[in-house]
Design an enzyme around this catalytic site. Structure first.
Site, PDB file in Angstrom:
ATOM      1  N   GLN A   1       0.775  -1.247   0.000  1.00  0.00           N
ATOM      2  CA  GLN A   1       0.000   0.000   0.000  1.00  0.00           C
ATOM      3  C   GLN A   1       0.803   1.293   0.000  1.00  0.00           C
ATOM      4  O   GLN A   1       0.497   2.231  -0.742  1.00  0.00           O
ATOM      5  CB  GLN A   1      -0.951   0.006   1.208  1.00  0.00           C
ATOM      6  CG  GLN A   1      -1.874   1.208   1.224  1.00  0.00           C
ATOM      7  CD  GLN A   1      -2.768   1.333   2.439  1.00  0.00           C
ATOM      8  OE1 GLN A   1      -3.246   2.416   2.741  1.00  0.00           O
ATOM      9  NE2 GLN A   1      -3.016   0.256   3.160  1.00  0.00           N
TER      10      GLN A   1
ATOM     11  N   ASP B   1       0.568   3.801   6.034  1.00  0.00           N
ATOM     12  CA  ASP B   1       0.837   3.428   4.641  1.00  0.00           C
ATOM     13  C   ASP B   1       0.546   4.578   3.673  1.00  0.00           C
ATOM     14  O   ASP B   1       1.432   5.139   3.062  1.00  0.00           O
ATOM     15  CB  ASP B   1      -0.025   2.222   4.249  1.00  0.00           C
ATOM     16  CG  ASP B   1       0.574   0.912   4.711  1.00  0.00           C
ATOM     17  OD1 ASP B   1       1.780   0.887   4.983  1.00  0.00           O
ATOM     18  OD2 ASP B   1      -0.152  -0.086   4.803  1.00  0.00           O
TER      19      ASP B   1
ATOM     20  N   VAL C   1       7.836  -3.550   8.430  1.00  0.00           N
ATOM     21  CA  VAL C   1       6.765  -2.816   9.106  1.00  0.00           C
ATOM     22  C   VAL C   1       5.494  -2.771   8.261  1.00  0.00           C
ATOM     23  O   VAL C   1       5.563  -2.554   7.051  1.00  0.00           O
ATOM     24  CB  VAL C   1       7.239  -1.373   9.427  1.00  0.00           C
ATOM     25  CG1 VAL C   1       6.066  -0.492   9.855  1.00  0.00           C
ATOM     26  CG2 VAL C   1       8.290  -1.394  10.531  1.00  0.00           C
ATOM     27  N   TYR C   2       4.373  -2.984   8.909  1.00  0.00           N
ATOM     28  CA  TYR C   2       3.067  -2.789   8.284  1.00  0.00           C
ATOM     29  C   TYR C   2       2.339  -1.636   8.990  1.00  0.00           C
ATOM     30  O   TYR C   2       2.731  -1.194  10.070  1.00  0.00           O
ATOM     31  CB  TYR C   2       2.225  -4.072   8.380  1.00  0.00           C
ATOM     32  CG  TYR C   2       2.617  -5.129   7.383  1.00  0.00           C
ATOM     33  CD1 TYR C   2       2.256  -5.017   6.045  1.00  0.00           C
ATOM     34  CD2 TYR C   2       3.352  -6.242   7.769  1.00  0.00           C
ATOM     35  CE1 TYR C   2       2.604  -5.994   5.116  1.00  0.00           C
ATOM     36  CE2 TYR C   2       3.710  -7.225   6.846  1.00  0.00           C
ATOM     37  CZ  TYR C   2       3.332  -7.093   5.518  1.00  0.00           C
ATOM     38  OH  TYR C   2       3.688  -8.051   4.606  1.00  0.00           O
ATOM     39  N   GLU C   3       1.257  -1.204   8.343  1.00  0.00           N
ATOM     40  CA  GLU C   3       0.454  -0.059   8.799  1.00  0.00           C
ATOM     41  C   GLU C   3       0.351   0.091  10.324  1.00  0.00           C
ATOM     42  O   GLU C   3       0.732   1.111  10.879  1.00  0.00           O
ATOM     43  CB  GLU C   3      -0.948  -0.204   8.190  1.00  0.00           C
ATOM     44  CG  GLU C   3      -1.996   0.735   8.730  1.00  0.00           C
ATOM     45  CD  GLU C   3      -1.776   2.178   8.306  1.00  0.00           C
ATOM     46  OE1 GLU C   3      -1.480   2.415   7.124  1.00  0.00           O
ATOM     47  OE2 GLU C   3      -1.901   3.066   9.160  1.00  0.00           O
TER      48      GLU C   3
ATOM     49  N   GLY D   1      -8.064  20.583  19.012  1.00  0.00           N
ATOM     50  CA  GLY D   1      -7.646  21.981  19.090  1.00  0.00           C
ATOM     51  C   GLY D   1      -8.233  22.697  20.274  1.00  0.00           C
ATOM     52  O   GLY D   1      -8.669  22.074  21.249  1.00  0.00           O
ATOM     53  N   GLY D   2      -8.278  24.002  20.193  1.00  0.00           N
ATOM     54  CA  GLY D   2      -8.710  24.814  21.326  1.00  0.00           C
ATOM     55  C   GLY D   2     -10.217  25.027  21.390  1.00  0.00           C
ATOM     56  O   GLY D   2     -10.714  25.676  22.308  1.00  0.00           O
ATOM     57  N   GLN D   3     -10.971  24.502  20.434  1.00  0.00           N
ATOM     58  CA  GLN D   3     -12.430  24.656  20.435  1.00  0.00           C
ATOM     59  C   GLN D   3     -13.028  23.293  20.795  1.00  0.00           C
ATOM     60  O   GLN D   3     -12.978  22.380  19.991  1.00  0.00           O
ATOM     61  CB  GLN D   3     -12.930  25.078  19.044  1.00  0.00           C
ATOM     62  CG  GLN D   3     -12.212  26.254  18.436  1.00  0.00           C
ATOM     63  CD  GLN D   3     -12.612  27.582  19.085  1.00  0.00           C
ATOM     64  OE1 GLN D   3     -13.560  27.660  19.865  1.00  0.00           O
ATOM     65  NE2 GLN D   3     -11.874  28.624  18.760  1.00  0.00           N
TER      66      GLN D   3
ATOM     67  N   LEU E   1       9.113  -8.805 -14.532  1.00  0.00           N
ATOM     68  CA  LEU E   1      10.569  -8.844 -14.661  1.00  0.00           C
ATOM     69  C   LEU E   1      11.184  -9.501 -13.433  1.00  0.00           C
ATOM     70  O   LEU E   1      10.930  -9.079 -12.298  1.00  0.00           O
ATOM     71  CB  LEU E   1      11.102  -7.404 -14.775  1.00  0.00           C
ATOM     72  CG  LEU E   1      12.589  -7.239 -15.011  1.00  0.00           C
ATOM     73  CD1 LEU E   1      12.983  -7.768 -16.383  1.00  0.00           C
ATOM     74  CD2 LEU E   1      12.996  -5.765 -14.906  1.00  0.00           C
TER      75      LEU E   1
ATOM     76  N   PHE F   1      10.593  -2.043  -0.525  1.00  0.00           N
ATOM     77  CA  PHE F   1      10.983  -3.395  -0.123  1.00  0.00           C
ATOM     78  C   PHE F   1      11.413  -3.389   1.333  1.00  0.00           C
ATOM     79  O   PHE F   1      11.693  -2.329   1.910  1.00  0.00           O
ATOM     80  CB  PHE F   1      12.181  -3.873  -0.955  1.00  0.00           C
ATOM     81  CG  PHE F   1      11.839  -4.188  -2.380  1.00  0.00           C
ATOM     82  CD1 PHE F   1      10.816  -5.069  -2.698  1.00  0.00           C
ATOM     83  CD2 PHE F   1      12.561  -3.613  -3.413  1.00  0.00           C
ATOM     84  CE1 PHE F   1      10.517  -5.367  -4.017  1.00  0.00           C
ATOM     85  CE2 PHE F   1      12.266  -3.900  -4.731  1.00  0.00           C
ATOM     86  CZ  PHE F   1      11.249  -4.775  -5.034  1.00  0.00           C
TER      87      PHE F   1
HETATM   88  N1  CAO Z   1      12.087 -10.078  -9.092  1.00  0.00           N
HETATM   89  C1  CAO Z   1      12.760 -10.843  -8.193  1.00  0.00           C
HETATM   90  N2  CAO Z   1      12.659 -10.712  -6.866  1.00  0.00           N
HETATM   91  C2  CAO Z   1      11.818  -9.768  -6.401  1.00  0.00           C
HETATM   92  C3  CAO Z   1      11.085  -8.943  -7.280  1.00  0.00           C
HETATM   93  C4  CAO Z   1      11.247  -9.125  -8.665  1.00  0.00           C
HETATM   94  N3  CAO Z   1      10.586  -8.375  -9.553  1.00  0.00           N
HETATM   95  N4  CAO Z   1      10.338  -8.117  -6.516  1.00  0.00           N
HETATM   96  C5  CAO Z   1      10.587  -8.420  -5.231  1.00  0.00           C
HETATM   97  N5  CAO Z   1      11.487  -9.419  -5.160  1.00  0.00           N
HETATM   98  C6  CAO Z   1      12.042 -10.032  -3.965  1.00  0.00           C
HETATM   99  C7  CAO Z   1      12.829  -9.056  -3.119  1.00  0.00           C
HETATM  100  O1  CAO Z   1      14.085  -8.799  -3.667  1.00  0.00           O
HETATM  101  C8  CAO Z   1      12.878  -9.800  -1.797  1.00  0.00           C
HETATM  102  O2  CAO Z   1      13.874 -10.783  -1.852  1.00  0.00           O
HETATM  103  P1  CAO Z   1      15.010 -10.987  -0.699  1.00  0.00           P
HETATM  104  O3  CAO Z   1      14.274 -11.108   0.574  1.00  0.00           O
HETATM  105  O4  CAO Z   1      15.695 -12.243  -1.135  1.00  0.00           O
HETATM  106  O5  CAO Z   1      15.886  -9.798  -0.727  1.00  0.00           O
HETATM  107  C9  CAO Z   1      11.552 -10.548  -1.778  1.00  0.00           C
HETATM  108  O6  CAO Z   1      11.027 -10.434  -3.099  1.00  0.00           O
HETATM  109  C10 CAO Z   1      10.512 -10.049  -0.828  1.00  0.00           C
HETATM  110  O7  CAO Z   1      10.507  -8.643  -0.697  1.00  0.00           O
HETATM  111  P2  CAO Z   1      10.090  -7.978   0.691  1.00  0.00           P
HETATM  112  O8  CAO Z   1      10.972  -8.502   1.759  1.00  0.00           O
HETATM  113  O9  CAO Z   1      10.041  -6.510   0.539  1.00  0.00           O
HETATM  114  O10 CAO Z   1       8.590  -8.504   0.847  1.00  0.00           O
HETATM  115  P3  CAO Z   1       7.880  -9.184   2.115  1.00  0.00           P
HETATM  116  O11 CAO Z   1       6.563  -9.631   1.604  1.00  0.00           O
HETATM  117  O12 CAO Z   1       8.711 -10.180   2.792  1.00  0.00           O
HETATM  118  O13 CAO Z   1       7.672  -7.950   3.135  1.00  0.00           O
HETATM  119  C11 CAO Z   1       6.924  -5.754   3.755  1.00  0.00           C
HETATM  120  C12 CAO Z   1       6.673  -7.013   2.910  1.00  0.00           C
HETATM  121  C13 CAO Z   1       5.884  -4.728   3.391  1.00  0.00           C
HETATM  122  C14 CAO Z   1       6.803  -6.095   5.264  1.00  0.00           C
HETATM  123  C15 CAO Z   1       8.338  -5.216   3.471  1.00  0.00           C
HETATM  124  O14 CAO Z   1       8.482  -5.038   2.093  1.00  0.00           O
HETATM  125  C16 CAO Z   1       8.649  -3.906   4.171  1.00  0.00           C
HETATM  126  O15 CAO Z   1       8.898  -3.854   5.378  1.00  0.00           O
HETATM  127  N6  CAO Z   1       8.688  -2.794   3.412  1.00  0.00           N
HETATM  128  C17 CAO Z   1       9.054  -1.494   3.927  1.00  0.00           C
HETATM  129  C18 CAO Z   1       7.976  -0.898   4.765  1.00  0.00           C
HETATM  130  C19 CAO Z   1       6.676  -0.790   4.033  1.00  0.00           C
HETATM  131  O16 CAO Z   1       6.559  -0.261   2.944  1.00  0.00           O
HETATM  132  N7  CAO Z   1       5.634  -1.253   4.683  1.00  0.00           N
HETATM  133  C20 CAO Z   1       4.301  -1.025   4.176  1.00  0.00           C
HETATM  134  C21 CAO Z   1       3.683  -2.273   3.832  1.00  0.00           C
HETATM  135  S1  CAO Z   1       2.017  -1.951   3.447  1.00  0.00           S
HETATM  136  O17 CAO Z   1       2.117  -0.770   2.427  1.00  0.00           O
END
Ligand code: CAO
Length: 424
Positions: free
Chosen positions: A16, A167, A136-138, A246-248, A71, A96
């Site tokens: 998100q 998010d 981290v998530y929301e 706020g103040g109101q 890709l 990521f």
């Molecule tokens: N081709 C090949 N590999 C890919 C790819 C692609 N096109 N796109 C992603 N990947 C791989 C990444 O390189 C990663 O691999 P490694 O762990 O080996 O380095 C893997 O996919 C998973 O990516 P990730 O760790 O970001 O994803 P996750 O599902 O494990 O975690 C999240 C998700 C959101 C917790 C994490 O991405 C995060 O903390 N992001 C930063 C904070 C953030 O934006 N949080 C908001 C989440 S809700 O909006």
């Protein structure tokens, strides 16, 4: 002509926070190329599915006006294509987990080598420090950013809000950082790193609560209901229920039908400037001159009594009648609107804030349009792309691959099976 026409975004975002940011940039006219893992794509495509086989609303509502390329950025040919994308784009946006881009071999140093004008924009959960490696998530961000400790009622646990301030809020902050970096690049010719940690974004949105934390040093927070109830303050900004920030002084009050309708409520603000009109409306004209009620400081210890009296009146009206009566008198009130009411609101449809979009897999659905309206950069909301829908178009038109080169890339599997079949 759109504001960001000519700006090309390499969109490496998912879930998100990042997609919110790149969707805004797309609405402002940027060409947003979403890079997705072959055969998999953004995880949200298949999360909270309501129509089997179709992209979820979670995905479609965050990825309008983008193009999708499949890709594999970890295979050699995929890296070659990614390198070309970095050369051709102005901004790389990613959210990521920490270190993922480095592990792919595309850290900031490498990106600068490939394209010194590139702006690399990231959402992470935390900024530099002891939590920088955390995923981290929301709701984690809402908690670590001070929102949860200051939301909810005094006698209950911390509460997270439905507004996705961690998010979508951070996506907004990141979008601002990106356009600012683009503006600076006009003068310096250089790209730069833009980082928007989710914790920082939430803290920014909770600024008034840090204000109150410091005001506590000077004594109790007199405009909090807690004060009028005689409950002592602790050493941290407390949860304040529906008190106005706020103040109101303001609160959520019951309206006609509250017994059966969970949203038959109004927000009511006792703005000092219109106090006399409030007294007339609620049938308490004597409060206009009574020294116990006539001034804001006199009312502060009596807020419960004041709002109880106002609620006796609001309970006799629907939330919309309260609005119709109070608005002409400049009394600030707001109906508690349900999502159903927002979905059906014709005014919001007319302004493009709520839009109906058609989708080949799922048919028509509602979405939130661009919340920022610009007089010289109109927004047309275009459905989200199917996974890899634009792979061939991007390889040939944006990156200039053709003939044997194009075949080599397709056959390597770096751009997904589906595309390979299509090319054959
Ligand atoms: N081709 C090949 N590999 C890919 C790819 C692609 N096109 N796109 C992603 N990947 C791989 C990444 O390189 C990663 O691999 P490694 O762990 O080996 O380095 C893997 O996919 C998973 O990516 P990730 O760790 O970001 O994803 P996750 O599902 O494990 O975690 C999240 C998700 C959101 C917790 C994490 O991405 C995060 O903390 N992001 C930063 C904070 C953030 O934006 N949080 C908001 C989440 S809700 O909006």
């Amino acid at each position: 002509m759109k504001a960001l026409e000519g700006v090309r975004i390499l969109d490496f975002t998912h879930v998100q926070s990042g997609p919110t940011c790149t969707q805004l940039l797309a609405w402002f006219g940027a060409d947003v190329i979403k890079v997705e893992r072959p055969g998999v794509g953004d995880a949200t495509r298949k999360q909270l599915v309501d129509k089997p086989g179709a992209d979820s609303l979670y995905f479609t509502m965050l990825n309008h006006n983008k193009r999708s390329i499949e890709l594999n950025s970890k295979n050699e040919t995929g890296k070659e294509v990614l390198t070309r994308l970095i050369q051709e784009c102005d901004v790389l946006v990613e959210n990521f987990a920490p270190g993922a881009l480095d592990r792919m071999g595309f850290g900031w140093e490498r990106i600068q080598e490939i394209n010194p004008r590139m702006i690399m924009a990231s959402v992470k959960g935390f900024g530099p420090g002891k939590y920088e490696d955390c995923k981290v998530y929301e709701n984690v961000a809402q908690c670590a950013g001070g929102a949860a400790s200051t939301t909810g009622f005094l006698d209950g646990p911390p509460v997270v809000t439905g507004a996705q301030i961690g998010d979508s809020g951070t996506g907004l902050h990141l979008a601002l950082g990106i356009v600012t970096a683009l503006f600076q690049r006009e003068k310096t010719g250089r790209g730069q790193r833009v980082l928007a940690p989710m914790q920082d974004g939430v803290i920014n949105l909770c600024r008034v609560k840090l204000r109150d934390q410091q005001r506590l040093d000077a004594g109790p927070l007199t405009e909090y209901s807690q004060y009028s109830e005689g409950i002592p303050f602790g050493d941290a900004t407390p949860r304040a229920g529906n008190d106005s920030g706020g103040g109101q002084p303001g609160r959520i009050l019951k309206c006609k039908g509250w017994e059966t309708d969970p949203n038959a409520y109004t927000y009511f603000i006792t703005q000092a400037a219109v106090w006399e009109k409030i007294c007339d409306v609620i049938g308490k004209p004597d409060w206009k001159t009574d020294p116990d009620y006539a001034t804001p400081p006199a009312r502060l210890p009596r807020l419960n009594e004041v709002f109880d009296a106002i609620e006796e009146w609001t309970k006799t009206k629907t939330k919309f009648e309260v609005m119709d009566i109070c608005n002409p008198l400049d009394i600030p009130v707001g109906p508690i609107l349900s999502m159903k009411e927002i979905a059906e609101d014709q005014g919001l449809r007319a302004t493009g804030t709520v839009v109906e979009v058609d989708h080949p897999e799922r048919g028509p659905y509602l979405s939130v349009g661009c919340p920022v309206k610009m007089s010289d950069s109109p927004v047309d909301v275009v459905r989200s792309p199917l996974l890899g829908e634009h792979t061939m178009e991007i390889l040939s038109e944006v990156l200039g691959f053709e003939g044997q080169d194009l075949n080599r890339i397709v056959e390597s599997g770096a751009v997904g099976e589906v595309r390979a079949e299509a090319a054959e």
